[in-house]
Scaffold this motif. Structure first.
Motif, short mmCIF file in Angstrom:
data_model
loop_
_atom_site.label_atom_id
_atom_site.label_comp_id
_atom_site.label_asym_id
_atom_site.label_seq_id
_atom_site.Cartn_x
_atom_site.Cartn_y
_atom_site.Cartn_z
N HIS A 238 27.00 23.80 -28.54
CA HIS A 238 27.09 22.54 -29.29
C HIS A 238 28.56 22.12 -29.29
CE1 HIS A 238 26.02 19.46 -32.02
NE2 HIS A 238 26.29 20.06 -33.16
N LEU A 239 28.81 20.83 -29.24
CA LEU A 239 30.21 20.39 -29.15
C LEU A 239 30.89 20.28 -30.53
CD1 LEU A 239 30.07 17.71 -26.32
CD2 LEU A 239 31.11 19.99 -26.24
N VAL A 240 30.08 20.36 -31.59
CA VAL A 240 30.65 20.11 -32.91
C VAL A 240 30.56 21.38 -33.77
CG1 VAL A 240 30.57 18.58 -34.92
CG2 VAL A 240 29.81 17.74 -32.70
N GLU A 241 31.63 21.70 -34.45
CA GLU A 241 31.62 22.85 -35.35
C GLU A 241 30.70 22.58 -36.56
OE1 GLU A 241 33.69 20.42 -35.40
OE2 GLU A 241 35.13 20.46 -37.05
N PRO A 242 30.27 23.62 -37.28
CA PRO A 242 29.28 23.41 -38.34
C PRO A 242 29.70 22.34 -39.34
CG PRO A 242 29.67 25.75 -37.98
CD PRO A 242 30.66 25.02 -37.13
N SER A 243 28.75 21.44 -39.62
CA SER A 243 29.00 20.36 -40.59
C SER A 243 28.43 20.82 -41.93
CB SER A 243 28.32 19.09 -40.10
OG SER A 243 26.92 19.27 -40.10
N LEU B 85 21.21 24.13 -31.45
CA LEU B 85 22.58 23.59 -31.45
C LEU B 85 23.15 23.55 -32.87
CD1 LEU B 85 21.97 20.68 -28.90
CD2 LEU B 85 23.44 22.67 -28.52
N TRP B 86 22.37 23.06 -33.80
CA TRP B 86 22.90 22.89 -35.16
C TRP B 86 23.05 24.21 -35.92
CZ3 TRP B 86 18.96 18.39 -35.85
CH2 TRP B 86 19.55 17.17 -35.50
N GLU B 87 22.02 25.05 -35.77
CA GLU B 87 21.98 26.22 -36.65
C GLU B 87 22.63 27.47 -36.06
OE1 GLU B 87 20.74 26.42 -39.86
OE2 GLU B 87 20.38 24.25 -39.85
N TYR B 88 22.64 27.58 -34.72
CA TYR B 88 23.01 28.88 -34.15
C TYR B 88 24.19 28.87 -33.19
CZ TYR B 88 18.53 29.88 -36.15
OH TYR B 88 17.50 29.98 -37.03
N SER B 89 24.55 27.71 -32.67
CA SER B 89 25.59 27.74 -31.64
C SER B 89 26.92 28.21 -32.22
CB SER B 89 25.73 26.37 -30.98
OG SER B 89 26.64 26.44 -29.93
N TRP B 90 27.28 27.70 -33.35
CA TRP B 90 28.56 28.07 -33.96
C TRP B 90 28.32 28.98 -35.18
CZ3 TRP B 90 33.69 25.83 -33.10
CH2 TRP B 90 33.73 24.98 -31.97
N GLU B 91 28.95 30.14 -35.15
CA GLU B 91 28.91 30.97 -36.37
C GLU B 91 29.79 30.30 -37.43
OE1 GLU B 91 29.54 35.20 -35.81
OE2 GLU B 91 28.55 35.10 -33.86
N GLU B 92 29.46 30.63 -38.66
CA GLU B 92 30.10 29.95 -39.78
C GLU B 92 31.64 30.05 -39.75
OE1 GLU B 92 27.83 28.32 -41.41
OE2 GLU B 92 29.32 27.35 -42.68
N ASP B 93 32.12 31.25 -39.33
CA ASP B 93 33.57 31.44 -39.38
C ASP B 93 34.22 31.35 -37.99
OD1 ASP B 93 32.41 33.67 -38.39
OD2 ASP B 93 33.45 35.11 -39.67
N ALA B 94 33.56 30.60 -37.09
CA ALA B 94 34.13 30.49 -35.74
C ALA B 94 35.47 29.77 -35.74
CB ALA B 94 33.13 29.77 -34.82
N VAL B 95 35.61 28.77 -36.59
CA VAL B 95 36.88 28.05 -36.62
C VAL B 95 37.87 28.86 -37.44
CG1 VAL B 95 38.07 25.96 -37.41
CG2 VAL B 95 35.80 25.79 -36.36
N MET B 96 38.97 29.28 -36.79
CA MET B 96 39.96 30.10 -37.48
C MET B 96 41.22 29.31 -37.80
SD MET B 96 39.58 33.18 -34.80
CE MET B 96 40.84 34.25 -35.47
N ALA B 97 41.57 28.38 -36.90
CA ALA B 97 42.80 27.59 -37.02
C ALA B 97 43.98 28.50 -37.39
CB ALA B 97 42.62 26.48 -38.06
N ASP B 98 44.09 29.60 -36.63
CA ASP B 98 45.13 30.58 -36.91
C ASP B 98 46.37 30.25 -36.07
OD1 ASP B 98 46.74 32.88 -37.01
OD2 ASP B 98 45.00 34.13 -37.51
N GLU B 99 47.35 29.68 -36.73
CA GLU B 99 48.54 29.23 -36.00
C GLU B 99 49.33 30.41 -35.44
OE1 GLU B 99 50.62 26.83 -38.84
OE2 GLU B 99 48.86 25.54 -39.06
N GLU B 100 49.33 31.52 -36.18
CA GLU B 100 50.15 32.65 -35.74
C GLU B 100 49.69 33.23 -34.41
OE1 GLU B 100 50.88 35.63 -38.73
OE2 GLU B 100 51.73 34.03 -39.98
N ILE B 101 48.38 33.44 -34.30
CA ILE B 101 47.90 34.02 -33.03
C ILE B 101 47.55 32.92 -32.02
CG2 ILE B 101 47.16 36.23 -34.01
CD1 ILE B 101 44.27 35.13 -33.83
N GLY B 102 47.62 31.68 -32.45
CA GLY B 102 47.38 30.56 -31.52
C GLY B 102 45.93 30.40 -31.12
N VAL B 103 45.01 30.72 -32.06
CA VAL B 103 43.58 30.54 -31.75
C VAL B 103 43.00 29.54 -32.72
CG1 VAL B 103 41.32 31.66 -31.68
CG2 VAL B 103 43.34 32.87 -30.81
N TYR B 104 42.46 28.46 -32.16
CA TYR B 104 41.82 27.49 -33.07
C TYR B 104 40.42 27.97 -33.45
CZ TYR B 104 40.19 23.53 -35.53
OH TYR B 104 39.69 22.76 -36.55
N ALA B 105 39.59 28.26 -32.43
CA ALA B 105 38.25 28.78 -32.73
C ALA B 105 37.99 29.99 -31.84
CB ALA B 105 37.21 27.70 -32.50
#
Ligand SMILES: Cc1cc2nc3c(=O)[nH]c(=O)nc-3n(C[C@H](O)[C@H](O)[C@H](O)COP(=O)(O)O)c2cc1C
Length: 466
Positions: free
Chosen positions: A212-217, A171-191
């Motif tokens: 995992h429910l939480v993005e990388p800390s 969950l901690w190390e592999y569920s979320w890739e480092e750059d999964a969170v984009m917060a790209d307002e233009e294309i409307g994709v958060y992650a």
């Protein structure tokens, strides 16, 4: 550079957690543990002393082994009343910048999916200053109040905890890739959902198919502490722990034997001896003169509750000491509770036999940890010998009175350690792992077993796509 000494302040969210009876001391303030100001003041104090972390012990049951009753524990405030261990951390973090927070949580009684989320949340809120003290738990009362018929057998608890670690690492190390969170307002994709992976865990004890429910800390995996002392517990520590806490050694030879054993076991798991920091617990008793420190020690001992300590020791060891007379030896015993605590009084030093009375007197001030009594210079001398000859990396400071033990230590011993160049005068960084292992090491190192789950996970992911 001289060997540096790391420091943690050991406590718990209860009245006089590790020194039964000391709540009666006029200077003790443990009764304030339900008050946030108590924790914030303590965090300020430890950060002033440039401690690595405040270390919060925890259990989730009552000490009812002695006399087969919870009443002695209640009467003597033996880790009851006992509040939650995580909830005061945010407040302490908001009032400090560098101090770490090592929280005990049971791998036997919390589902890994839930625990992973709580620690990731805290790692975000503290900006990377959280550690988890992994325990497998020893009290029967924890088991029966949390839905089990009885406590799981000792080695089985560790076997189950091995799989538990796989789940939380995934969950901690592999569920979320480092750059999964984009917060790209233009294309409307958060992650990006393509970069957030279900972990597909299905094992003997746990089933966690999802993400995992939480993005990388900042640290992803919190710094991992462990305090099991049995042979099985040491293997677990050598494989997973980045820091080991121990109170069961009371001579330099015993410390050296312990650290040599842990470090050599680490090699079995592909880790380097220096990847594990070893922290013996100590109760420092400081005086302006040696005589004053000794008098203080004698005074503190007067407050130890004999009945309260019997309740604590019986809970730790799983042995009901009401069936013993005080001058009987503690020997020829085995347990399904904490073997580390029991073996301290039975096998750690074959030359020394403990009567029940001696064990209680020793255990009652700082759960059997080493008492270091003297002037600041004498305590610093002792710490240096323990660190160098005993091959340990620092100390968990255990309180006789709270927060007086921490305050005396920070005011008198810390300046002495700093003037000898063996304790930091400034923090190296802002994350806990970096303060413990050096700047730049925010995440688990590549030789940690958590890092070997990556290839397995990609195979599972490939299978699930097919
Ligand atoms: C110094 C020390 C502190 C510990 N603190 C806790 C604690 O806060 N909560 C807990 O459930 N177990 C605690 N333990 C117990 C262990 O982490 C471990 O789960 C238990 O002792 C069983 O393992 P063992 O038989 O290998 O010692 C502590 C043990 C030691 C030696």
């Amino acid at each position: 550079m001289k060997k540096q000494i790391h420091l943690n302040g050991f406590t718990q969210n209860s009245v006089a957690p590790h020194s039964p009876g000391l709540w009666r001391h006029p200077a003790d303030q443990g009764y304030r543990h339900g008050d946030l100001s108590y924790w914030i003041e303590m965090a300020h104090l430890l950060e002033r002393g440039k401690f690595d972390a405040i270390f919060l012990a925890d259990v989730s049951g009552v000490y009812d082994v002695y006399q087969n009753s919870y009443k002695p524990a209640i009467r003597n405030a033996v880790q009851v009343p006992l509040h939650n261990t995580l909830l005061q951390i945010s407040a302490m973090a908001a009032n400090t910048q560098y101090l770490g927070f090592a929280a005990t949580y049971s791998a036997t009684y919390t589902q890994p999916y839930k625990l992973a989320r709580e620690f990731s949340t805290l790692d975000h809120l503290t900006k990377g200053r959280v550690a988890w003290n992994i325990v497998t738990s020893y009290l029967e009362s924890e088991a029966v109040n949390q839905g089990l018929k009885t406590r799981i057998e000792h080695d089985k608890r560790y076997e189950r905890a091995e799989e538990y670690m796989d789940v939380v690492y995934k969950l901690w190390e592999y569920s979320w890739e480092e750059d999964a969170v984009m917060a790209d307002e233009e294309i409307g994709v958060y992650a990006d959902p393509e970069k957030v992976h279900p972990i597909q865990h299905k094992g003997e004890y746990f089933s966690v198919p999802g993400i995992h429910l939480v993005e990388p800390s900042p640290q992803r995996t919190p710094v991992l502490f462990q305090a099991g002392s049995s042979s099985r517990g040491r293997d677990f520590a050598a494989k997973h722990a980045e820091a080991v806490f121990t109170t069961t050694q009371n001579t330099i030879a015993e410390l050296k034997a312990f650290s040599t054993d842990i470090r050599s076991r680490a090699k079995k798991f592909g880790r380097r001896p220096e990847d594990i920091l070893i922290f013996p617990g100590v109760v420092p008793i400081v005086g302006a003169t040696e005589a004053e420190a000794k008098a203080k020690y004698e005074e503190l001992k007067q407050y130890v509750s004999y009945e309260g300590t019997l309740a604590l020791l019986s809970g730790h060891t799983g042995v009901d000491f009401s069936h013993y007379n005080p001058d009987e030896y503690v020997e020829n015993l085995e347990t399904n509770a904490s073997r580390g605590f029991l073996h301290q009084y039975t096998t750690v030093n074959p030359e020394k036999k403990w009567t029940v009375r001696e064990a209680v007197t020793h255990h009652g001030l700082g759960i059997g940890a080493w008492k270091v009594v003297g002037t600041p210079e004498q305590i610093a001398d002792q710490f240096e010998s323990m660190a160098v000859e005993g091959d340990v990396d620092g100390f968990n400071i255990i309180q006789a009175i709270s927060p007086g033990t921490f305050r005396d230590f920070v005011d008198y011993v810390v300046p002495e350690l700093q003037s000898r160049g063996i304790h930091r005068t400034e923090y190296e960084a802002t994350t806990l792992r970096e303060n413990m292992f050096g700047k730049g090491r925010v995440r688990l190192p590549s030789n940690h077993p958590a890092k070997r789950l990556g290839s397995h996970l990609s195979r599972e992911a490939a299978k699930s796509v097919r």
